[in-house]
Design a protein around this motif. Structure first.
Motif, mmCIF file in Angstrom:
data_model
loop_
_atom_site.group_PDB
_atom_site.id
_atom_site.type_symbol
_atom_site.label_atom_id
_atom_site.label_comp_id
_atom_site.label_asym_id
_atom_site.label_seq_id
_atom_site.Cartn_x
_atom_site.Cartn_y
_atom_site.Cartn_z
ATOM 1 N N ALA A 86 0.840 -1.201 0.000
ATOM 2 C CA ALA A 86 0.000 0.000 0.000
ATOM 3 C C ALA A 86 0.874 1.248 0.000
ATOM 4 O O ALA A 86 1.865 1.317 0.731
ATOM 5 C CB ALA A 86 -0.920 0.002 1.215
ATOM 6 N N LYS A 87 0.481 2.214 -0.821
ATOM 7 C CA LYS A 87 1.249 3.452 -0.953
ATOM 8 C C LYS A 87 1.380 4.160 0.407
ATOM 9 O O LYS A 87 2.431 4.674 0.764
ATOM 10 C CB LYS A 87 0.526 4.378 -1.933
ATOM 11 N N ASP A 230 -11.683 -9.859 0.944
ATOM 12 C CA ASP A 230 -12.444 -9.200 2.005
ATOM 13 C C ASP A 230 -11.903 -7.812 2.342
ATOM 14 O O ASP A 230 -12.549 -7.049 3.056
ATOM 15 C CB ASP A 230 -12.466 -10.069 3.272
ATOM 16 N N ALA A 231 -10.710 -7.507 1.818
ATOM 17 C CA ALA A 231 -10.114 -6.185 2.059
ATOM 18 C C ALA A 231 -10.335 -5.250 0.871
ATOM 19 O O ALA A 231 -9.842 -4.116 0.854
ATOM 20 C CB ALA A 231 -8.616 -6.317 2.332
ATOM 21 N N PHE A 232 -11.091 -5.735 -0.117
ATOM 22 C CA PHE A 232 -11.260 -4.981 -1.370
ATOM 23 C C PHE A 232 -11.639 -3.512 -1.138
ATOM 24 O O PHE A 232 -11.002 -2.587 -1.635
ATOM 25 C CB PHE A 232 -12.308 -5.664 -2.259
ATOM 26 N N ALA A 233 -12.708 -3.303 -0.371
ATOM 27 C CA ALA A 233 -13.237 -1.944 -0.222
ATOM 28 C C ALA A 233 -12.217 -1.036 0.478
ATOM 29 O O ALA A 233 -11.944 0.077 0.027
ATOM 30 C CB ALA A 233 -14.554 -1.961 0.545
ATOM 31 N N GLN A 239 -6.338 3.467 -1.853
ATOM 32 C CA GLN A 239 -5.669 3.834 -3.116
ATOM 33 C C GLN A 239 -6.112 5.204 -3.631
ATOM 34 O O GLN A 239 -5.404 5.847 -4.383
ATOM 35 C CB GLN A 239 -5.922 2.745 -4.171
ATOM 36 N N SER A 240 -7.285 5.639 -3.218
ATOM 37 C CA SER A 240 -7.775 6.943 -3.687
ATOM 38 C C SER A 240 -7.036 8.096 -2.999
ATOM 39 O O SER A 240 -7.165 9.246 -3.401
ATOM 40 C CB SER A 240 -9.271 7.070 -3.425
#
Ligand code: PLP
Length: 403
Positions: A86-87, A230-233, A239-240
């Protein structure tokens, strides 16, 4: 007279009240579908094999751990939910503290928001919006930190699915900068999650309206069997580039319920705020309970940081979630074969521990009195409480209650 003679009895917790009725029922073939804990196919609590294995390792001392918890646990928990690449993690914009399971993460987060979230110059503090319905404790946790709680539309009882239109309308119509609680996956109590498309729309409104998202992730890996899915959302929101809070619980997915293992992460826009946020979280923790418990977080840290143990855990997640999905399928098929009036496809479509059956209060009480089947009065049934043996009894009861 006692200083406390004026103190009224608190209303009983609705879920624990049902559990107590169940315990008092002398019937041998009774069935408890009210509990929010995993049971095996014989109705017994489960200790994960990988947890047992770690518990065999030489015991550590019982010294205090730091206020923010065990660093290797915090880091691994953040990577688990946000993704290792993750960024925000790479850019060191994430603050993570260990918490007393998911509830404690929400409570410490709520306290921080009460003290420090002043997005506008007006005196009116932003409200916390939770879905209607939501986990019964959400309202109380936020209120007890002094925050005002309101609801956004979430569930459409005519389709037993998410009311996407109502949800988006409400998020658009509430004041900018509101605090929005989102269940990361396996919404409790409905078992109904937004589609990927709807998650995208939610994110757009959140960005447009500058809302602050507080994700509650209590079922990662336990819902679909896949930690990434399950971590998609949560990951899409991360990421936004928006700022957000994430509460994590390891109660269900590691079966560490009573050990109280959880984490609270702040994903921040800028790494310059990280050390101050961290220091204030530690101050809040210090005054609430000084430091979190060591044992469960040590176990979780071992599992999360060792590729072999991690693989074993993933296998057990598949087994638990697979058994629950099998129960859904069996219950659905039993109802279809009985030609029980109504559309029951939501039972297999819903995800996680619970199914919102669509049964009303009278039907739930009828099941309790005639069949000794216990579920919460909103019609929620724990699919983890069913077994191959009891599923037909449950289908008989539902059939009888609705015809
Ligand atoms: N949030 C949700 C939506 C839950 O369903 C639960 C447990 O049922 C929790 C949080 C917190 O549970 P715990 O404090 O045991 O981690």
């Amino acid at each position: 007279a006692s200083y406390w003679s004026h103190v009224p009895a608190a209303p009983p917790d609705s879920i624990l009240g049902i559990a107590s009725l169940y315990r008092k029922d002398p019937e041998k073939n009774k069935l408890n579908l009210s509990v929010g804990a995993y049971r095996d196919d014989h109705g017994n609590p489960t200790v994960l094999r990988v947890v047992r294995k770690v518990e065999q390792e030489p015991a550590s001392d019982h010294e205090y751990i730091p206020m923010a918890g065990i660093p290797s646990f915090c880091q691994a928990a953040a990577e688990l939910i946000l993704g290792g690449k993750a960024k925000s993690i790479i850019e060191k914009r994430v603050v993570t503290v260990q918490s007393l399971s998911g509830t404690g993460a929400l409570r410490v987060g709520a306290e921080f928001l009460y003290q420090f979230y002043h997005p506008t110059a007006t005196t009116e503090k932003p409200h916390v919006y939770i879905p209607r319905p939501s986990w019964g404790n959400h309202r109380k946790v936020f209120q007890s930190a002094g925050l005002k709680v309101a609801e956004y539309r979430y569930f459409d009882s005519s389709t037993c699915d998410v009311d996407g239109k109502g949800l988006i309308e409400d998020l658009k119509n509430i004041p900018c900068h509101s605090i929005i609680v989102l269940h990361a996956c396996a919404h409790n109590p409905t078992g109904a999650d937004p589609s990927e498309e709807l998650w995208k729309q939610i994110l757009q409104v959140v960005i447009q309206k500058h809302h602050l998202v507080f994700f509650d992730s209590a079922y990662q890996g336990f819902a679909s069997g896949d930690l990434e899915k399950d971590a998609f959302a949560v990951r899409m929101f991360e990421q936004s580039g928006i700022e957000m809070l994430v509460a994590q619980s390891f109660a269900k997915n590691m079966g560490l319920y009573g050990e109280r293992v959880g984490a609270l992460s702040f994903v921040c826009k800028d790494s310059s705020v990280v050390s101050c946020v961290q220091s204030q979280l530690e101050t809040i923790i210090r005054s609430m309970y000084s430091s979190p418990p060591a044992n469960g977080a040590r176990i979780a840290s071992r599992i999360l940081n060792d590729p072999v143990l991690l693989g074993e855990w993933k296998q057990e997640l598949l087994e638990m979630s697979g058994r629950i999905q099998e129960m859904r399928k069996m219950l659905y098929e039993e109802l279809v074969s009985r030609k029980t009036p109504g559309n029951w496809s939501h039972i297999t479509k819903q995800i996680g521990m619970f199914s919102f059956t669509g049964l009303n209060v009278e039907q739930v009480r009828y099941l309790r009195e005639k069949y000794h089947i216990y579920m919460t009065e909103d019609g929620r049934a724990s699919m983890a409480g069913l077994s191959r043996e009891t599923v037909s009894m449950f289908a008989d009861g539902i059939h009888d209650a609705v015809v």
